[in-house]
Design a protein around this motif. Structure first.
Motif, short mmCIF file in Angstrom:
data_model
loop_
_atom_site.label_atom_id
_atom_site.label_comp_id
_atom_site.label_asym_id
_atom_site.label_seq_id
_atom_site.Cartn_x
_atom_site.Cartn_y
_atom_site.Cartn_z
N GLU A 131 23.14 -36.54 11.01
CA GLU A 131 23.29 -35.18 11.57
C GLU A 131 23.91 -35.23 12.96
O GLU A 131 24.81 -34.45 13.27
N GLU A 132 23.43 -36.16 13.81
CA GLU A 132 23.99 -36.29 15.16
C GLU A 132 25.45 -36.70 15.11
O GLU A 132 26.29 -36.13 15.82
N ARG A 133 25.77 -37.67 14.28
CA ARG A 133 27.15 -38.16 14.19
C ARG A 133 28.08 -37.06 13.65
O ARG A 133 29.17 -36.85 14.16
N ASN A 134 27.63 -36.35 12.62
CA ASN A 134 28.47 -35.30 12.04
C ASN A 134 28.62 -34.12 12.99
O ASN A 134 29.67 -33.47 12.99
N ALA A 135 27.60 -33.85 13.82
CA ALA A 135 27.74 -32.79 14.83
C ALA A 135 28.80 -33.17 15.85
O ALA A 135 29.64 -32.33 16.24
N LYS A 136 28.80 -34.43 16.28
CA LYS A 136 29.83 -34.90 17.23
C LYS A 136 31.22 -34.85 16.60
O LYS A 136 32.19 -34.46 17.25
N LEU A 137 31.31 -35.25 15.35
CA LEU A 137 32.60 -35.20 14.65
C LEU A 137 33.10 -33.75 14.53
O LEU A 137 34.28 -33.48 14.70
N ALA A 138 32.18 -32.81 14.24
CA ALA A 138 32.55 -31.40 14.11
C ALA A 138 33.07 -30.86 15.45
O ALA A 138 34.03 -30.10 15.49
N GLU A 139 32.43 -31.27 16.56
CA GLU A 139 32.89 -30.85 17.90
C GLU A 139 34.32 -31.31 18.15
O GLU A 139 35.09 -30.61 18.80
N LEU A 140 34.65 -32.49 17.65
CA LEU A 140 35.99 -33.04 17.84
C LEU A 140 36.99 -32.53 16.80
O LEU A 140 38.17 -32.88 16.85
N GLY A 141 36.50 -31.73 15.85
CA GLY A 141 37.39 -31.17 14.84
C GLY A 141 37.66 -32.11 13.68
O GLY A 141 38.64 -31.92 12.96
N HIS A 142 36.81 -33.10 13.49
CA HIS A 142 36.98 -34.05 12.39
C HIS A 142 36.05 -33.70 11.24
O HIS A 142 35.01 -33.08 11.44
N PRO A 143 36.40 -34.11 10.02
CA PRO A 143 35.49 -33.85 8.89
C PRO A 143 34.23 -34.70 9.01
O PRO A 143 34.24 -35.75 9.68
N PRO A 144 33.16 -34.27 8.37
CA PRO A 144 31.91 -35.06 8.45
C PRO A 144 32.04 -36.40 7.74
O PRO A 144 32.83 -36.56 6.82
#
Length: 176
Positions: A131-144
């Motif tokens: 969840e933490e990693r995917n939240a950071k990826l979403a902030e950067l505009g990357h897919p989960p």
């Protein structure tokens, strides 16, 4: 702390293992391509030898086919062996192997690039990390990130049969 570090280590080991197995498959595929070219060339040279030059040894002939004498083998094999090594040393073999490895990892379905089974007690920390990693990826505009672990074996006997080799499936259907 410690559990999160252990999860990171397990993920790294999985990536390492998956890459090594995919690289082995890529190397074997490359060798198969070279061997197919080698034996194709051997057949072509032999066909030309028999048809154009009329070289036929009746003692060796099998019908209208005559195998190439073993003494010719080094003259055909040595250039292939040299070219195979030169391709790695001076050509693009390393890059092609890397691309084939990446293709295997991303586009093919094998047992090793499926999510790995982890013990149930790691499910909570795993989900938190993801969840933490995917939240950071979403902030950067990357897919989960895709799940790289699972916590139960939902594999049925039918799933195993579907993933088995065609010969195993055939024998299974004949025996049951």
């Amino acid at each position: 702390g410690v559990v999160m570090a252990k999860l990171a280590d397990v993920k790294l080991k999985k990536i390492e293992r998956d890459t090594q197995i995919a690289m082995r498959i890529a190397i074997l595929r490359d060798r198969v391509h070279w061997l197919l070219a080698f034996y194709g060339t051997m057949l072509l040279v032999n066909a030309i030898r028999v048809k154009k030059l009329g070289i036929v040894d009746k003692r060796l002939a099998i019908g209208s086919f005559e195998p190439m004498p073993l003494t010719y083998f080094p003259y055909v094999a040595t250039p292939f062996l040299f070219a195979y090594q030169a391709d790695f040393a001076y050509g693009s073999k390393a890059e092609r192997l890397n691309m084939e490895t990446q293709n295997i990892l991303k586009n093919e379905r094998h047992w090793f690039n499926e999510p790995m089974l982890l013990p149930q007690y790691l499910e909570g920390p795993y989900k938190k990390v993801m969840e933490e990693r995917n939240a950071k990826l979403a902030e950067l505009g990357h897919p989960p990130e895709e799940d790289w672990a699972k916590f139960s074996t939902d594999v049925t006997a039918e799933d195993l049969l579907n993933r088995s080799s065609p010969i195993s499936r055939l024998l299974h259907s004949c025996l049951i």
